[in-house]
Design an enzyme around this catalytic site. Structure first.
Site, short mmCIF file in Angstrom:
data_model
loop_
_atom_site.label_atom_id
_atom_site.label_comp_id
_atom_site.label_asym_id
_atom_site.label_seq_id
_atom_site.Cartn_x
_atom_site.Cartn_y
_atom_site.Cartn_z
N TYR A 207 0.84 -1.19 0.00
CA TYR A 207 0.00 0.00 0.00
C TYR A 207 0.88 1.24 0.00
O TYR A 207 2.11 1.16 0.14
CB TYR A 207 -0.98 0.01 1.17
CG TYR A 207 -0.37 0.07 2.55
CD1 TYR A 207 -0.27 1.27 3.24
CD2 TYR A 207 0.09 -1.08 3.19
CE1 TYR A 207 0.28 1.34 4.51
CE2 TYR A 207 0.64 -1.03 4.46
CZ TYR A 207 0.73 0.18 5.11
OH TYR A 207 1.28 0.25 6.37
N THR A 275 6.02 4.07 0.19
CA THR A 275 5.61 2.70 -0.12
C THR A 275 5.61 1.86 1.15
O THR A 275 6.39 2.11 2.07
CB THR A 275 6.54 2.05 -1.14
OG1 THR A 275 7.83 1.83 -0.53
CG2 THR A 275 6.71 2.92 -2.38
N GLU A 276 4.77 0.86 1.17
CA GLU A 276 4.72 -0.10 2.28
C GLU A 276 4.52 -1.50 1.69
O GLU A 276 3.48 -1.80 1.11
CB GLU A 276 3.59 0.22 3.26
CG GLU A 276 3.74 1.54 4.00
CD GLU A 276 4.79 1.51 5.11
OE1 GLU A 276 5.35 0.41 5.38
OE2 GLU A 276 5.03 2.57 5.71
N VAL A 277 5.54 -2.34 1.83
CA VAL A 277 5.50 -3.72 1.37
C VAL A 277 5.30 -4.63 2.58
O VAL A 277 5.74 -4.30 3.69
CB VAL A 277 6.82 -4.07 0.64
CG1 VAL A 277 6.89 -5.54 0.27
CG2 VAL A 277 6.97 -3.22 -0.60
#
Length: 312
Positions: A207, A275-277
């Site tokens: 997300y 960003t968020e992984v």
């Protein structure tokens, strides 16, 4: 996933940490991997193609001195827009570091003559080696990007960016959300601040965090669309939220980046995102997580350059 947590082993519930508690926490931190081997050696291999500069050093009592490096376009031209890529603001978020390095190695050449690139792949090397969110002072660098920052790491990056901060077109700050956020880091934060820890849900997937004060929804969705070809996008939870914030679009939430002292708010870039992984997902591999970071950076630059060219 939702987790429950026993009282954190350091401190007294309801009481903020003092120096003794910070010292007790610090004594528990151990080196688990090498910044020199993983990051500095990779940067060294890039010197033939980029201008590499040391923009600061991080030094704590009882630990080594860590040089901080930025990778810059060799063919820098003042008339071109500037792209800033940052990784490892939270040292434990591995794909952010390796995604920034992989972008420089494999994709940066595609933007020669189109943009000036500045890549700071590992903002927090002490925390990288200890796979931790905080620095050695138990401070979160990603809440410390403000004047008179208490975090060495944040202050150094701000000094690097200061000469060109008003000319940045796009800034992508690479992060991860992990199961350890709930099992360790958020409980530690609550203990440090003397508040109760309320267990949350770790989103399964990728997300983005947009800037609530200057949102760019089309930009965020272009990045989401590119990353969806690499790995899955995090759905909102039953309340329509991702980590406690309303999902304003598929895979997108918003924070007030500057007000919260977040890295993605350090410039006046028109296009910025965090960003968020989710590396702990059974549906994603380490390689996919790194590739997702690279895809996000490329999509962000492509969108920004296209819309700059057409004046939108």
């Amino acid at each position: 996933m939702t987790t429950t947590q026993a009282p954190y082993p350091i401190g007294t519930p309801g009481t903020r940490w003092g120096n003794a508690e910070v010292a007790a926490w610090l004594a528990r931190q151990t080196v688990k991997r090498s910044y020199e081997v993983d990051v500095l050696d990779a940067i060294e291999r890039l010197r033939a193609r980029f201008d590499v500069s040391e923009y600061g050093r991080v030094k704590y009592d009882g630990s080594d001195s860590y040089p901080l490096f930025a990778i810059k376009s060799r063919d820098w031209r003042d008339e071109l827009p500037i792209v800033l890529v940052t990784g490892g603001v939270h040292g434990y978020e591995t794909s952010g570091v390796h995604g920034a390095l992989q972008f420089a190695e494999l994709q940066a050449s595609h933007y020669e003559g189109k943009a000036n690139l500045v890549v700071a792949p590992c903002v927090s090397p002490w925390a990288y080696e200890r796979i931790h969110r905080w620095n050695a002072d138990a401070i979160d660098p990603n809440r410390s990007f403000r004047d008179d920052s208490p975090a060495q790491e944040s202050a150094a990056l701000m000094r690097l960016v200061a000469p060109f901060r008003d000319r940045v077109l796009v800034h992508v700050d690479l992060h991860e959300t992990t199961d350890s956020d709930e099992s360790e880091f958020r409980p530690a934060l609550a203990a440090r601040d003397g508040v109760a820890h309320a267990p949350g849900e770790v989103p399964d997937g990728f997300y983005l965090v947009d800037d609530s004060e200057h949102p760019q929804p089309a930009f965020q969705q272009a990045v989401i669309a590119a990353v969806a070809k690499v790995t899955h996008i995090a759905p909102a939870d039953g309340q329509g939220e991702i980590i406690g914030s309303p999902a304003v679009a598929p895979g997108v939430i918003e924070y007030a980046l500057k007000r919260l002292g977040l890295c993605a708010g350090i410039t006046d870039a028109t296009y910025k995102t965090t960003t968020e992984v989710y590396p702990d997902s059974p549906r994603a591999t380490v390689e996919q997580c790194t590739a997702a970071q690279v895809a996000a950076v490329c999509a962000a630059i492509d969108f920004a350059l296209t819309h700059r060219a057409i004046g939108t």
